[in-house]
Design an enzyme around this catalytic site. Structure first.
Site, short mmCIF file in Angstrom:
data_model
loop_
_atom_site.label_atom_id
_atom_site.label_comp_id
_atom_site.label_asym_id
_atom_site.label_seq_id
_atom_site.Cartn_x
_atom_site.Cartn_y
_atom_site.Cartn_z
N SER A 80 0.85 -1.19 0.00
CA SER A 80 0.00 0.00 0.00
C SER A 80 0.88 1.23 0.00
CB SER A 80 -0.89 0.00 1.25
OG SER A 80 -1.54 1.25 1.42
N TYR A 140 -1.27 -0.36 10.61
CA TYR A 140 -1.37 -0.79 9.21
C TYR A 140 -0.19 -0.26 8.41
CZ TYR A 140 -3.40 -1.52 4.56
OH TYR A 140 -3.63 -1.90 3.27
#
Length: 236
Positions: free
Chosen positions: A144, A159
């Site tokens: 990501s 995350y």
């Protein structure tokens, strides 16, 4: 021996994993092993593909569980003798955007890393040895832009750290496998309309997996050890 390209997708019951499994299963010469913690959740994917005459092999997989990963490895080894493509898609996001790292419960960090990093490493350690029998192995890690050090920001710290660590795994594995036929890359699919991405995301999962499929089907002279979005390199 099975002459199709054996492709394993983790977290294939929904979102980007399901879209990647569906896309590869409809491509000539590919056989997809679609995995999920609850294999019953794979039935919609299997039945939808069956209507158009395509096949997936559903299999149970919890990447946080040693026995589950070993069972998948042994089943693949016995049935196919090798793995050609591994798409490490399974992941979680449990801390929200407003979470401060100074207030982040450490248990959320542990849980996030257990899936997004350690679980991915566990599966990779199990299956990449089977890739050495492949004519052209491909490992694709779903990363990501939130894990990019070049653009690191506050919010969603567990995350973010897990995806940065996943990119480190990509680089280390690619370096270890340099000179072999196995290529390892990270892919950022963009902000996609999944359970993880939320309903406001601008991209459909089918759009997000374009670069994932590109990395899974790279030619012999394709890149390794890179980070890509929309099939173009991006900073780490």
């Amino acid at each position: 021996m099975e002459d199709r390209i054996i492709s394993v997708v983790s977290g294939a019951s929904r979102g980007l994993g399901r879209a990647a499994a569906h896309r590869l299963a409809t491509m000539d010469g590919y056989l997809v092993v679609a995995t999920a913690r609850n294999p019953d959740d794979l039935e919609p994917l299997r039945s939808k593909l069956a209507i158009s005459g395509h096949v997936v092999e559903p299999h149970q997989l919890d990447i946080t569980d040693d026995a589950s990963v070993i069972a998948l490895r042994d089943w693949i080894a016995g049935r196919f003798g090798r793995v050609d493509v591994l798409i490490n898609n399974a992941g979680i996001l449990i801390d929200r955007h407003s979470t401060s790292i100074l207030e982040l419960p450490l248990e959320q960090v542990r849980e996030t890393l257990e899936t997004n990093l350690i679980g991915t490493l566990r599966l990779t350690q199990a299956l990449v040895p089977l890739m050495r029998s492949s004519r052209a192995g491909r490992v694709v890690n779903l990363a990501s832009s939130m894990g990019q050090l070049a653009e690191m920001d506050a919010g969603t710290p567990a995350y973010r750290m897990s995806k940065t660590a996943l990119n480190a795994l990509t680089r280390i594995l690619a370096a270890e496998l340099a000179g072999t036929r196995i290529k390892v890359n990270s892919v950022c699919p963009g902000w996609c309309r999944t359970d993880l991405g939320g309903p406001e995301a601008p991209r459909l999962p089918e759009e997000g997996v374009e670069c994932v499929v590109w990395a899974a089907t790279l030619p012999e002279d394709g890149p390794t050890g890179g980070f890509f979005r929309d099939c173009q390199p991006i900073p780490w």
